[in-house]
Design a protein around this motif. Structure first.
Motif, PDB file in Angstrom:
ATOM      1  N   LEU A 195       0.725  -1.187   0.032  1.00  0.00           N
ATOM      2  CA  LEU A 195      -0.013   0.001   0.134  1.00  0.00           C
ATOM      3  C   LEU A 195       1.003   1.142  -0.006  1.00  0.00           C
ATOM      4  O   LEU A 195       0.462   2.336  -0.598  1.00  0.00           O
ATOM      5  CB  LEU A 195      -0.882  -0.091   1.140  1.00  0.00           C
ATOM      6  CG  LEU A 195      -1.922  -1.283   1.004  1.00  0.00           C
ATOM      7  CD1 LEU A 195      -2.415  -1.496   2.473  1.00  0.00           C
ATOM      8  CD2 LEU A 195      -2.879  -0.915   0.055  1.00  0.00           C
ATOM      9  N   ILE A 200       2.050   1.814  -3.514  1.00  0.00           N
ATOM     10  CA  ILE A 200       0.839   2.362  -4.541  1.00  0.00           C
ATOM     11  C   ILE A 200       0.885   4.124  -4.049  1.00  0.00           C
ATOM     12  O   ILE A 200       1.097   4.648  -5.060  1.00  0.00           O
ATOM     13  CB  ILE A 200      -0.334   1.667  -4.094  1.00  0.00           C
ATOM     14  CG1 ILE A 200      -0.283   0.352  -4.631  1.00  0.00           C
ATOM     15  CG2 ILE A 200      -1.481   2.500  -4.863  1.00  0.00           C
ATOM     16  CD1 ILE A 200      -1.450  -0.504  -4.536  1.00  0.00           C
ATOM     17  N   LEU A 201       0.863   4.199  -2.811  1.00  0.00           N
ATOM     18  CA  LEU A 201       0.682   5.491  -2.448  1.00  0.00           C
ATOM     19  C   LEU A 201       1.854   6.403  -2.926  1.00  0.00           C
ATOM     20  O   LEU A 201       1.535   7.656  -3.493  1.00  0.00           O
ATOM     21  CB  LEU A 201       0.500   5.848  -0.857  1.00  0.00           C
ATOM     22  CG  LEU A 201      -0.996   5.521  -0.707  1.00  0.00           C
ATOM     23  CD1 LEU A 201      -1.243   5.736   1.220  1.00  0.00           C
ATOM     24  CD2 LEU A 201      -1.967   6.358  -1.516  1.00  0.00           C
ATOM     25  N   LEU A 213       1.915   6.927  -6.559  1.00  0.00           N
ATOM     26  CA  LEU A 213       0.665   7.781  -7.030  1.00  0.00           C
ATOM     27  C   LEU A 213       1.104   9.443  -6.779  1.00  0.00           C
ATOM     28  O   LEU A 213       0.877  10.267  -7.575  1.00  0.00           O
ATOM     29  CB  LEU A 213      -0.501   7.473  -6.188  1.00  0.00           C
ATOM     30  CG  LEU A 213      -1.571   8.221  -6.372  1.00  0.00           C
ATOM     31  CD1 LEU A 213      -2.320   7.809  -7.855  1.00  0.00           C
ATOM     32  CD2 LEU A 213      -2.886   8.017  -5.390  1.00  0.00           C
ATOM     33  N   GLY A 229     -15.057   8.131  -7.034  1.00  0.00           N
ATOM     34  CA  GLY A 229     -14.107   7.243  -7.727  1.00  0.00           C
ATOM     35  C   GLY A 229     -14.446   6.130  -8.537  1.00  0.00           C
ATOM     36  O   GLY A 229     -13.813   5.466  -9.229  1.00  0.00           O
ATOM     37  N   PRO A 251     -12.933   9.751 -13.355  1.00  0.00           N
ATOM     38  CA  PRO A 251     -12.516   8.316 -13.579  1.00  0.00           C
ATOM     39  C   PRO A 251     -12.646   7.764 -15.037  1.00  0.00           C
ATOM     40  O   PRO A 251     -11.494   6.954 -15.267  1.00  0.00           O
ATOM     41  CB  PRO A 251     -13.619   7.437 -12.591  1.00  0.00           C
ATOM     42  CG  PRO A 251     -13.999   8.556 -11.842  1.00  0.00           C
ATOM     43  CD  PRO A 251     -14.031   9.720 -12.459  1.00  0.00           C
ATOM     44  N   TRP A 278      -2.249   9.936 -14.468  1.00  0.00           N
ATOM     45  CA  TRP A 278      -1.724   9.998 -13.033  1.00  0.00           C
ATOM     46  C   TRP A 278      -2.230  11.343 -12.276  1.00  0.00           C
ATOM     47  O   TRP A 278      -2.652  11.350 -11.185  1.00  0.00           O
ATOM     48  CB  TRP A 278      -0.084  10.056 -13.049  1.00  0.00           C
ATOM     49  CG  TRP A 278       0.311   8.516 -13.053  1.00  0.00           C
ATOM     50  CD1 TRP A 278       1.070   8.463 -14.279  1.00  0.00           C
ATOM     51  CD2 TRP A 278       0.533   7.648 -12.309  1.00  0.00           C
ATOM     52  NE1 TRP A 278       1.438   7.046 -14.148  1.00  0.00           N
ATOM     53  CE2 TRP A 278       1.254   6.532 -12.938  1.00  0.00           C
ATOM     54  CE3 TRP A 278       0.030   7.608 -11.057  1.00  0.00           C
ATOM     55  CZ2 TRP A 278       1.312   5.300 -12.222  1.00  0.00           C
ATOM     56  CZ3 TRP A 278       0.169   5.994 -10.512  1.00  0.00           C
ATOM     57  CH2 TRP A 278       0.886   5.124 -10.979  1.00  0.00           C
ATOM     58  N   ALA A 309      -5.596  10.818 -11.234  1.00  0.00           N
ATOM     59  CA  ALA A 309      -5.655   9.819 -10.095  1.00  0.00           C
ATOM     60  C   ALA A 309      -5.218  10.408  -8.799  1.00  0.00           C
ATOM     61  O   ALA A 309      -5.940  10.267  -7.533  1.00  0.00           O
ATOM     62  CB  ALA A 309      -4.536   8.602 -10.312  1.00  0.00           C
ATOM     63  N   ILE A 337      -8.241  12.436  -7.544  1.00  0.00           N
ATOM     64  CA  ILE A 337      -9.489  11.575  -7.128  1.00  0.00           C
ATOM     65  C   ILE A 337      -9.032  10.941  -5.577  1.00  0.00           C
ATOM     66  O   ILE A 337      -9.882  11.237  -4.605  1.00  0.00           O
ATOM     67  CB  ILE A 337      -9.581  10.460  -7.950  1.00  0.00           C
ATOM     68  CG1 ILE A 337     -10.416  10.794  -9.049  1.00  0.00           C
ATOM     69  CG2 ILE A 337     -10.749   9.583  -7.385  1.00  0.00           C
ATOM     70  CD1 ILE A 337     -10.885   9.678 -10.041  1.00  0.00           C
ATOM     71  N   THR A 338      -7.686  10.688  -5.586  1.00  0.00           N
ATOM     72  CA  THR A 338      -7.317   9.871  -4.328  1.00  0.00           C
ATOM     73  C   THR A 338      -7.366  11.052  -3.341  1.00  0.00           C
ATOM     74  O   THR A 338      -7.877  10.775  -2.169  1.00  0.00           O
ATOM     75  CB  THR A 338      -5.889   9.390  -4.417  1.00  0.00           C
ATOM     76  OG1 THR A 338      -5.929   8.624  -5.655  1.00  0.00           O
ATOM     77  CG2 THR A 338      -5.640   8.569  -3.104  1.00  0.00           C
ATOM     78  N   VAL A 366     -10.889  11.612  -2.206  1.00  0.00           N
ATOM     79  CA  VAL A 366     -11.605  10.767  -1.317  1.00  0.00           C
ATOM     80  C   VAL A 366     -11.145  10.647  -0.016  1.00  0.00           C
ATOM     81  O   VAL A 366     -11.874  10.640   1.020  1.00  0.00           O
ATOM     82  CB  VAL A 366     -11.248   9.326  -2.042  1.00  0.00           C
ATOM     83  CG1 VAL A 366     -11.805   8.133  -0.991  1.00  0.00           C
ATOM     84  CG2 VAL A 366     -12.128   9.271  -3.264  1.00  0.00           C
ATOM     85  N   LEU A 367      -9.725  10.896   0.167  1.00  0.00           N
ATOM     86  CA  LEU A 367      -9.074  10.817   1.560  1.00  0.00           C
ATOM     87  C   LEU A 367      -9.492  12.145   2.263  1.00  0.00           C
ATOM     88  O   LEU A 367      -9.828  11.871   3.745  1.00  0.00           O
ATOM     89  CB  LEU A 367      -7.613  11.147   1.390  1.00  0.00           C
ATOM     90  CG  LEU A 367      -6.986   9.752   0.896  1.00  0.00           C
ATOM     91  CD1 LEU A 367      -5.351   9.972   0.724  1.00  0.00           C
ATOM     92  CD2 LEU A 367      -6.950   8.755   1.901  1.00  0.00           C
ATOM     93  N   SER A 425     -13.436  11.342   3.483  1.00  0.00           N
ATOM     94  CA  SER A 425     -13.145  10.169   4.445  1.00  0.00           C
ATOM     95  C   SER A 425     -12.838  10.715   5.865  1.00  0.00           C
ATOM     96  O   SER A 425     -13.246  10.417   6.816  1.00  0.00           O
ATOM     97  CB  SER A 425     -12.394   8.944   4.317  1.00  0.00           C
ATOM     98  OG  SER A 425     -12.140   8.787   2.702  1.00  0.00           O
ATOM     99  N   ILE A 426     -11.532  11.484   5.781  1.00  0.00           N
ATOM    100  CA  ILE A 426     -11.111  12.147   7.049  1.00  0.00           C
ATOM    101  C   ILE A 426     -12.191  13.109   7.759  1.00  0.00           C
ATOM    102  O   ILE A 426     -12.524  13.162   8.936  1.00  0.00           O
ATOM    103  CB  ILE A 426      -9.923  12.744   6.830  1.00  0.00           C
ATOM    104  CG1 ILE A 426      -8.700  11.801   6.478  1.00  0.00           C
ATOM    105  CG2 ILE A 426      -9.285  13.731   8.187  1.00  0.00           C
ATOM    106  CD1 ILE A 426      -7.568  12.268   6.071  1.00  0.00           C
ATOM    107  N   ARG A 435     -14.852  11.199   9.126  1.00  0.00           N
ATOM    108  CA  ARG A 435     -14.382  10.635  10.599  1.00  0.00           C
ATOM    109  C   ARG A 435     -14.559  11.563  11.643  1.00  0.00           C
ATOM    110  O   ARG A 435     -14.584  11.473  12.705  1.00  0.00           O
ATOM    111  CB  ARG A 435     -12.819  10.032  10.524  1.00  0.00           C
ATOM    112  CG  ARG A 435     -12.638   8.865   9.840  1.00  0.00           C
ATOM    113  CD  ARG A 435     -11.461   8.335   9.853  1.00  0.00           C
ATOM    114  NE  ARG A 435     -11.360   7.084   9.833  1.00  0.00           N
ATOM    115  CZ  ARG A 435     -11.455   6.453  11.085  1.00  0.00           C
ATOM    116  NH1 ARG A 435     -11.385   6.987  12.381  1.00  0.00           N
ATOM    117  NH2 ARG A 435     -11.715   5.012  11.059  1.00  0.00           N
TER     118      ARG A 435
END
Lengths: 329, 280
Positions: free
Chosen positions: B31, B34-35, B38, B208, B235, B254, B257, B260-261, B264-265, B268-269, B272
């Motif tokens: 992981l 990948i990050l 990216l 995404g 996407p 890229w 990408a 998008i990432t 999304v992050l 989600s943060i 939370r």
């Protein structure tokens, strides 16, 4: 209790007299929310009906032979689902073989041996990674992983096994980089955070007293995990694995980039293949002819049925676990 | 004798626990790679034209503006269509249909819909909307994404409503409030943070999603605000560019990408934070 009170409130006369219009709103609100709930049912049924309708020409033309025909020929309009079904099953199998032990191992690490200050950050990182869209995994697989496997991993593996009877067929060249194995590996990386997060949550439900009692009897850490934690958490972990399997079976973008889209079954895992979802994603917009598009929709229908069965049994297991947890608390 | 056995058991335990550490490093290693890739590849492709220009012909300067706007529009449609239905259905499950048979069936099917392959949803909307309208459109793309939003919102709404103590409802009922007043003014308010969390997670999920858009909204090389025609989305643009043979399109894929990432992050943060701030 509250239902009783509400019924009382709804039937008693004074409420109507002092609050005109309220009962009407209540009834309206109730029926609107009921309609929405039924909309969920309609959506589920609608998916099935729409897919059957779209696939109908292919169903009538091929019947059940669609399931065991390997031909995929847009020119002669002959189609069969064996290659994509095979690809879907094998890539998912590879993914599960890698991701399940690693995911459960990580969950054990996070709940047992990880130093306490690190648990939350690693846990949060895993959950965030579970939310990263699959297309990201896909383009990483295409641009980074596939060339790497092609240059450094596949050639030595092919050489090493070239004289071993069965393995020489499983790992036969040429090394394209893309193919069934690469797709399975990417799927594994993608569902890994998911399996880890679910297993960890289930492990955390194991009552501390049970573990303490086992430690008190002199059990080692592994014995506690194997004899106490895993049996207690089995239902939940299996449910989580089934959910992950449902994802792996239907995953589209992570696979489409690296599968190679070849409608044939090769003995070699390094050969290009296809999966149901990759075939649909790659070919649907270009499908011409009376049977091409319906055949792809029929593939989608098969995928839908398979995932519904897998996810349904996952729900059943998780539900049973919830009941048990509820009964004990 | 006993002591030797104990040493053996200890060794076995240490080896297996060592394997679990190795599994963690193995998983986190992938992981991290990948990050890392990216961020490295993505930020080198991220420049001003990405945000100000539309898809270029290969070799020319261009950007992702049409795809960014298209994504924003379709996510907006999906939220506007999906939230009310999901909220009301979740409310019915949590307030009216807790124990009944219908409630059980809706809950079961909704949980399956949560993870039904999104490409199947794409085929569904293709049959229902694209074929009947006769052309690809951003509307169809938005509805396909809404089909993903609804189950997520249903699930989180019901979960949050189940956490609300019944005493709150009883207190309101004792004051003479009707059921709809109780739900709208008491339980929804108490569950607000959780419901918003669910919505944010749903948006994170659909921003995404590629598969359901492939044959509903299709793609569009040009800047378009017309929801009745095909529309680009981030996407799908990434998919098309990454599959092309052109190096400058790869760079742009890229860059998309990374966008998008990050989106999304961040979503989600935020979700939370909202969740942990709520009192439930």
């Amino acid at each position: 209790m509250v239902d009783l009170a509400l019924k009382e409130c709804a039937t008693s006369k004074p409420a109507t007299r002092y609050m005109p219009g309220k009962l009407g709103t209540d009834r309206l609100f109730r029926s609107v929310s009921l309609t929405s709930a039924i909309a969920v049912l309609v959506m589920f049924a609608g998916i099935m009906v729409a897919l059957i309708y779209g696939a109908w020409p292919a169903i009538t033309a091929f019947g059940f032979s669609f399931l065991w025909t390997e031909i995929w020929n847009p020119v002669t309009q002959r189609f069969g689902a064996v290659a994509p079904i095979y690809g879907t099953l094998v890539t998912s199998l590879i993914a599960m073989l890698i991701a399940v032990p690693v995911g459960i191992g990580t969950a054990i690490f996070l709940t047992e041996i990880c130093p306490r200050p690190l648990r939350r950050p690693i846990g949060i990182a895993v959950e965030l990674l579970a939310g990263i869209p699959s297309i990201i995994y896909g383009i990483w697989g295409l641009f980074i992983l596939a060339p790497f496997l092609q240059t450094y991993v596949m050639p030595p593996v092919i050489d090493a096994f070239s004289y071993v009877p069965v393995l020489s067929d499983l790992f036969a060249g040429p090394p394209y980089g893309i193919g069934i194995f690469t797709a399975g590996l990417i799927l594994a990386i993608m569902i890994l955070p998911f399996i880890t997060a679910i297993s960890r949550d289930v492990f955390l439900t194991v009552p501390a007293v049970l573990k303490e009692a086992a430690y008190g009897l002199g059990a080692t850490t592994w014995e506690v995990e194997y004899n106490v934690v895993l049996p207690y958490a089995r239902g939940g972990v299996v449910g989580g694995i089934m959910l992950a399997l449902g994802r792996a079976l239907g995953e589209t973008m992570a696979v489409t980039f690296v599968i190679g889209n070849a409608h044939r079954i090769s003995a070699s895992l390094f050969a290009p293949g296809t999966t149901i979802s990759a075939a649909i994603a790659n070919e649907f917009t270009e499908a011409v002819g009376a049977l091409y598009a319906p055949s792809l929709v029929l593939l989608g229908l098969i995928l839908f049925f398979v995932t519904v069965i897998v996810l349904g049994s996952a729900q059943y297991m998780l539900h049973r676990l919830e009941k048990r947890a509820g009964g004990r608390s | 004798m006993n002591r030797r056995r104990y040493v053996r058991r200890r060794r076995r335990s240490n080896i297996l626990m060592g394997l679990s550490v190795a599994a963690t490093l193995f998983g986190l290693g992938w992981l991290a790679m990948i990050l890392g890739a990216l961020l490295y590849e993505g930020f080198s492709g991220l420049d001003i034209p990405v945000f100000t220009q539309s898809t270029p012909p290969p070799g020319a300067v261009g950007g992702l503006l049409n795809a960014i706007i298209g994504s924003l529009m379709m996510v907006f449609f999906a939220v506007v269509i999906g939230t009310p239905i999901g909220l009301m259905a979740g409310t019915w499950l949590g307030e009216y249909g807790r124990h009944g048979k219908l409630g059980f069936v809706v809950r079961f099917l909704n949980d399956i819909l949560l993870s039904v392959p999104s490409i199947v949803l794409g085929l569904f909307i293709y049959d229902v909307m694209v074929l009947t309208m006769g052309h690809f459109s951003a509307w169809a793309g938005g509805v396909a994404l809404a089909a993903i939003v609804i189950p997520v919102v249903v699930r989180t709404t019901e979960n949050m409503l189940l956490l609300i103590p019944n005493t709150l409802r009883e207190a309101a009922a004792a004051l003479g409030a009707g059921h709809s007043i109780i739900i709208r003014q008491i339980t929804w308010r108490a569950a607000r943070a959780g419901i918003i969390t669910g919505l944010l997670l749903a948006v994170a999920r659909i921003s995404g999603e590629t598969a359901p858009l492939l044959f509903t909204a299709l793609n569009n090389q040009f800047f378009s605000l017309d929801p009745n025609g095909p529309m680009a989305s981030l996407p799908v643009a990434i998919f098309q560019m990454a599959m092309s043979p052109y190096a400058d399109w790869h760079r742009m894929a890229w860059a998309g990408a990374v966008l998008i990432t990050l989106t999304v992050l961040i979503l989600s943060i935020t979700a939370r934070t909202v969740e942990s701030r709520s009192e439930l």
